[in-house]
Design a protein around this motif. Structure first.
Motif, PDB file in Angstrom:
ATOM      1  N   MET A   1       0.847  -1.186   0.000  1.00  0.00           N
ATOM      2  CA  MET A   1       0.000   0.000   0.000  1.00  0.00           C
ATOM      3  C   MET A   1       0.888   1.243   0.000  1.00  0.00           C
ATOM      4  O   MET A   1       1.852   1.331   0.761  1.00  0.00           O
ATOM      5  N   GLU A   2       0.539   2.187  -0.843  1.00  0.00           N
ATOM      6  CA  GLU A   2       1.334   3.404  -0.972  1.00  0.00           C
ATOM      7  C   GLU A   2       1.267   4.246   0.301  1.00  0.00           C
ATOM      8  O   GLU A   2       0.197   4.475   0.847  1.00  0.00           O
ATOM      9  N   ALA A   3       2.442   4.705   0.754  1.00  0.00           N
ATOM     10  CA  ALA A   3       2.571   5.657   1.867  1.00  0.00           C
ATOM     11  C   ALA A   3       2.224   5.073   3.240  1.00  0.00           C
ATOM     12  O   ALA A   3       2.186   5.790   4.227  1.00  0.00           O
ATOM     13  N   VAL A   4       1.947   3.781   3.322  1.00  0.00           N
ATOM     14  CA  VAL A   4       1.693   3.150   4.618  1.00  0.00           C
ATOM     15  C   VAL A   4       2.468   1.836   4.691  1.00  0.00           C
ATOM     16  O   VAL A   4       2.878   1.277   3.680  1.00  0.00           O
ATOM     17  N   ASN A   5       2.666   1.355   5.904  1.00  0.00           N
ATOM     18  CA  ASN A   5       3.446   0.138   6.112  1.00  0.00           C
ATOM     19  C   ASN A   5       2.547  -1.095   6.062  1.00  0.00           C
ATOM     20  O   ASN A   5       2.322  -1.770   7.062  1.00  0.00           O
ATOM     21  N   ILE A   6       2.014  -1.366   4.881  1.00  0.00           N
ATOM     22  CA  ILE A   6       1.152  -2.530   4.698  1.00  0.00           C
ATOM     23  C   ILE A   6       1.683  -3.334   3.518  1.00  0.00           C
ATOM     24  O   ILE A   6       1.821  -2.798   2.411  1.00  0.00           O
ATOM     25  N   ASP A   7       2.027  -4.582   3.762  1.00  0.00           N
ATOM     26  CA  ASP A   7       2.449  -5.442   2.671  1.00  0.00           C
ATOM     27  C   ASP A   7       2.109  -6.890   2.990  1.00  0.00           C
ATOM     28  O   ASP A   7       2.076  -7.294   4.153  1.00  0.00           O
ATOM     29  N   CYS A   8       1.819  -7.628   1.955  1.00  0.00           N
ATOM     30  CA  CYS A   8       1.511  -9.049   2.123  1.00  0.00           C
ATOM     31  C   CYS A   8       1.881  -9.795   0.855  1.00  0.00           C
ATOM     32  O   CYS A   8       1.961  -9.212  -0.232  1.00  0.00           O
ATOM     33  N   ASP A   9       2.137 -11.072   1.008  1.00  0.00           N
ATOM     34  CA  ASP A   9       2.441 -11.954  -0.116  1.00  0.00           C
ATOM     35  C   ASP A   9       1.327 -12.962  -0.277  1.00  0.00           C
ATOM     36  O   ASP A   9       0.930 -13.616   0.692  1.00  0.00           O
ATOM     37  N   LEU A  10       0.821 -13.068  -1.490  1.00  0.00           N
ATOM     38  CA  LEU A  10      -0.190 -14.072  -1.799  1.00  0.00           C
ATOM     39  C   LEU A  10       0.432 -15.114  -2.714  1.00  0.00           C
ATOM     40  O   LEU A  10       0.961 -14.780  -3.781  1.00  0.00           O
ATOM     41  N   LEU A  11       0.404 -16.357  -2.282  1.00  0.00           N
ATOM     42  CA  LEU A  11       0.902 -17.473  -3.077  1.00  0.00           C
ATOM     43  C   LEU A  11      -0.269 -18.342  -3.501  1.00  0.00           C
ATOM     44  O   LEU A  11      -1.040 -18.814  -2.656  1.00  0.00           O
ATOM     45  N   LEU A  12      -0.416 -18.529  -4.800  1.00  0.00           N
ATOM     46  CA  LEU A  12      -1.400 -19.465  -5.327  1.00  0.00           C
ATOM     47  C   LEU A  12      -0.640 -20.721  -5.710  1.00  0.00           C
ATOM     48  O   LEU A  12       0.232 -20.695  -6.580  1.00  0.00           O
ATOM     49  N   LEU A  13      -0.948 -21.826  -5.041  1.00  0.00           N
ATOM     50  CA  LEU A  13      -0.224 -23.074  -5.230  1.00  0.00           C
ATOM     51  C   LEU A  13      -1.153 -24.134  -5.827  1.00  0.00           C
ATOM     52  O   LEU A  13      -2.135 -24.529  -5.198  1.00  0.00           O
ATOM     53  N   PHE A  14      -0.840 -24.566  -7.039  1.00  0.00           N
ATOM     54  CA  PHE A  14      -1.650 -25.578  -7.722  1.00  0.00           C
ATOM     55  C   PHE A  14      -0.959 -26.938  -7.625  1.00  0.00           C
ATOM     56  O   PHE A  14       0.255 -27.036  -7.792  1.00  0.00           O
ATOM     57  N   THR A  15      -1.742 -27.978  -7.361  1.00  0.00           N
ATOM     58  CA  THR A  15      -1.164 -29.316  -7.255  1.00  0.00           C
ATOM     59  C   THR A  15      -0.561 -29.735  -8.590  1.00  0.00           C
ATOM     60  O   THR A  15      -0.982 -29.283  -9.666  1.00  0.00           O
TER      61      THR A  15
END
Length: 206
Positions: free
Chosen positions: A176-190
């Motif tokens: 997120m711009e200008a704020v300390n928000i970050d996350c990682d999304l992993l999509l894992l397919f078999t």
């Protein structure tokens, strides 16, 4: 039936197509999150790799062992294609996230859980639906499960261990711009799903 490991592969054209499909889906998810938080979401190019499940740690972009993170997992399945979404959320983001959602007071444990589930619902749901719509697949999603709070990457991977040998991993990093928000999304397919997914990708490429 388990697909032989040697038959599970990914060409450059297929990788590029997966990136394009994911770009559209993650854009939809980012738009929903931006509307909720009234803040611009920065989106890099998603990473698409076919990896050994033992190397999953290396696929978690920007998450270090000494970082305190919270994680949510949600399974999905449709048209013989299955996998799970894993959202890794930096714990230092909670205070800014609470402020953007106008939460009053210091976010306690219950409030953090609610914020985490809200963000997970938006990002995971929109991404899975966006990819499914483009491939004409209706994915049924399981209930999201919190794998852990205030823990490290090693703990998360132990909890979410799968009996897969190889997985198609799509990595998406949201900030997120200008704020300390970050996350990682992993999509894992078999690995059993990769051949079916590639067939659909090849149809789009023809």
């Amino acid at each position: 039936m388990t697909i032989p490991l040697t038959l599970v592969s990914l060409t450059d054209d297929q990788r590029d197509c997966y990136q394009e499909l994911t770009n559209v889906a993650m854009g939809q998810a980012a738009d929903r999150l931006a509307r909720l938080l009234d803040s611009y979401v920065v989106l890099p190019i998603p990473k698409v790799n076919l990896i050994e499940i033992s190397d999953l740690r290396m696929a978690i972009e920007g998450a270090r062992d000494d970082d305190a993170i919270s994680a949510v997992c949600q399974g999905f399945i449709g048209s013989g294609i299955a996998g799970e979404a894993l959202l890794l959320f930096n714990d230092t983001s909670f205070s800014d996230l609470a402020r953007l959602t106008r939460y009053q007071g210091e976010p306690n444990h219950q409030a953090q859980l609610e914020l985490l589930m809200d963000v997970s619902s938006i990002l995971i749901g929109a991404c899975i639906q966006g990819i499914g719509e483009q491939l004409e697949i209706h994915f049924n999603q399981g209930h999201p499960v919190i794998l852990g709070q205030h823990c490290n990457v090693s703990d998360i991977l132990k909890i979410s261990h799968q009996n897969w040998r190889r997985t198609l991993a799509i990595e998406i990093h949201y900030t997120m711009e200008a704020v300390n928000i970050d996350c990682d999304l992993l999509l894992l397919f078999t690995e059993d799903s990769v051949v079916r997914l590639n067939q659909k990708i090849d149809y789009l490429l023809d």
